[in-house]
Design an enzyme around this catalytic site. Structure first.
Site, short mmCIF file in Angstrom:
data_model
loop_
_atom_site.label_atom_id
_atom_site.label_comp_id
_atom_site.label_asym_id
_atom_site.label_seq_id
_atom_site.Cartn_x
_atom_site.Cartn_y
_atom_site.Cartn_z
N CYS A 72 21.61 55.12 37.87
CA CYS A 72 21.77 54.57 39.29
C CYS A 72 20.97 55.62 40.12
CB CYS A 72 23.43 54.65 39.80
SG CYS A 72 23.53 54.46 41.40
N CYS A 80 31.18 56.83 41.45
CA CYS A 80 30.86 57.19 40.15
C CYS A 80 31.29 58.54 39.93
CB CYS A 80 30.01 56.58 39.27
SG CYS A 80 29.85 54.72 39.26
N CYS A 104 24.64 47.99 42.82
CA CYS A 104 25.83 48.98 42.27
C CYS A 104 26.06 48.76 40.82
CB CYS A 104 27.01 48.93 42.89
SG CYS A 104 28.31 49.88 42.21
N TYR A 143 57.39 46.37 39.71
CA TYR A 143 56.19 46.62 40.24
C TYR A 143 55.09 45.58 39.64
CZ TYR A 143 57.68 51.57 40.87
OH TYR A 143 58.48 52.67 41.23
N GLU A 159 58.37 43.40 43.49
CA GLU A 159 57.21 44.02 44.04
C GLU A 159 57.51 44.15 45.42
OE1 GLU A 159 54.07 45.52 45.23
OE2 GLU A 159 54.05 45.23 43.05
N ASP A 203 54.63 49.33 35.81
CA ASP A 203 53.23 49.51 36.29
C ASP A 203 53.28 49.87 37.67
OD1 ASP A 203 50.64 49.67 36.27
OD2 ASP A 203 50.52 47.30 36.13
N CYS A 252 48.47 54.35 35.55
CA CYS A 252 46.81 54.55 36.20
C CYS A 252 46.89 55.97 36.58
CB CYS A 252 46.82 53.68 37.43
SG CYS A 252 47.62 53.98 38.82
#
Length: 457
Positions: free
Chosen positions: A78, A87, A165, A318, A339, A387, A414
């Site tokens: 990039c 990134c 991108c 979630y 949720e 999650d 995550c």
């Protein structure tokens, strides 16, 4: 204020060798046991650095000159990689990225969860770790008298004008450039956040990865979009086959992207995509996984861990727009999804209907409030799937899981740090973690997802 006792001074240049990477992708070098965090340098490398900031237990430095390069170092493809903050790992080979992400998960499972004997499998990566994102949203501004659109420069609100991108779908790049050009040609002024003037704040593109459907979203400060009809025609001419053109209005002085009002200017108000044979309707504001290829990998592993036979009651905490719930519903007797975002629940219900799935029930509210209410109503899950956001599970939800005692808990995460913290709580409450599978959802960045399975002892 106590003086910081460090073996180096701010502004001092030193030669270091790097032993490790932080979870943010910074190199870690130690000077007399004092850690310095340095951007852009990799484990096994040596270089000259300048100390930029000192804290009590650690400091920061910048790389002045690389002296010995790692065999895992690559040239970032990039052209704006050094300026853009999107990134963090393009200078590290994909093999090196996989190793870093594996170590990140392994370390927190050992150190925070205190589970050194639990297997952590090698990271499931991508065959092609580029062009995977199906959604792009970029701010629009003015630079040198012309409209620019792109990501913010690191640690600033200066926009880097970008034509492409390398982690976005090619169609997203094209949509953003074409919308910017059409708006400029029709005199639409970009938003000035200092003066709270101008019209066009952000442009967003969404792509149906499997269907090829395309959505352009113009986020404006004002309800009025000057030359609206001409702009719609211009976008349609510039982007053949576009499915949907949408305007979202955000009149507030805020860094939140979306406002509460959305109107469709052309075509449908949703586009469709499929993951693992399940069809999803995606609106401008829908939460939908940005890497559908790896989402299928992640959810298939979650489904495998759930071990469903068709007789189980499953709760999906979630649940978002029902992505995991609908995967599970194919193999479960009944799925209940909760949720906090009401619009996401409406999307989940619509997606269930779209796929003819009748054994999934969705409710809006806090997982830690709704799930205990279900329990009181006699709903006893065999499997609970969580999650959660980056902050991990709410303490009250973990307490509820321990009271409900499902046979299995499948934890999709995550954030490896909060995953490890919550695994420790569940372990102390009578569960045993069987295994952990990291999945690379965001190549070229420092983020890593993981799914773990726990069983009641």
């Amino acid at each position: 204020m106590a003086k910081i006792q460090a073996p180096v001074k701010k502004g001092e240049t030193v030669h270091v060798s790097v032993a490790d990477l932080t979870h943010e992708g910074k190199g870690v070098a130690k000077v007399d046991g004092y850690p310095l965090f340095i951007e852009g340098i990799l484990p096994g490398e040596t270089g000259e650095i300048e100390v930029t900031k000192l804290n009590k237990g650690y400091g920061f430095a910048r790389l002045i000159r690389l002296e010995q390069a790692s065999p895992e170092r690559v040239e970032p493809p990039c052209p704006v990689y050094d300026e853009c903050g999107g990134c963090q790992l393009q200078h590290l080979s994909y093999t090196g990225q996989m190793e870093m992400k594996y170590n990140q998960v392994r370390n927190v499972i050992d150190r925070i969860a205190k589970l050194p004997h639990v297997p952590v499998h090698p990271v499931l990566g991508m065959d092609d770790p580029w062009r995977y994102r199906n959604k792009a949203q970029v701010p629009v501004g003015l630079s040198g008298g012309r409209i620019v659109a792109g990501f913010y420069k690191k640690r600033s609100h200066e926009i880097i004008d970008m034509t492409e991108c390398l982690i976005q779908h090619e169609e997203s790049d094209a949509i953003i450039q074409k919308v910017k050009d059409v708006c400029a040609a029709h005199g639409v002024m970009p938003y000035d956040e200092q003066r709270h003037k101008g019209v066009l704040r952000h442009v967003m593109a969404r792509i149906g990865y499997q269907t090829g459907e395309k959505m352009a979203v113009l986020i404006t400060r004002t309800h009025e979009l000057p030359n609206k009809d001409a702009i719609v025609e211009g976008i349609r001419a510039a982007i053949p086959g576009i499915t949907s053109i949408v305007q979202n209005v955000n009149p507030d002085k805020t860094n939140v992207i979306f406002g509460s009002q959305t109107q469709t200017l052309y075509g449908e108000n949703v586009i469709y995509d499929t993951i693992g044979g399940i069809k999803f309707a995606i609106s401008a504001r829908s939460f939908y996984q940005v890497n559908p290829v790896q989402t299928e990998v992640l959810y298939n592993r979650a489904l495998e861990y759930a071990g469903l036979t068709g007789e189980e009651t499953v709760i999906d905490a979630y649940c978002g727009i029902g992505t995991i719930s609908l995967f599970l519903a194919q193999k479960a007797k009944q799925v209940y999804g909760v949720e906090i975002v009401p619009q996401a629940i409406e999307d989940a219900k619509q997606n269930a209907e779209l796929n003819g799935i009748t054994n999934a029930y969705f409710e809006a509210g806090k997982a830690e409030e709704v799930i205990p209410a279900w329990f009181k109503q006699g709903i006893k899950p065999d499997v609970i799937v969580v999650d959660p956001p980056r902050k991990g599970c709410d303490e009250a939800l973990l307490d509820t899981i321990l009271k409900m005692k499902p046979k299995k808990v499948v934890y999709v995460s995550c954030n490896p740090g909060t995953l490890a913290r919550d695994l420790r709580v569940l372990e102390d409450g009578g569960y045993k973690t069987r295994e952990v599978q990291p999945v690379d959802m965001f190549p070229q960045t420092v983020h890593v997802e993981a799914v773990a399975v726990l069983e009641l002892i």
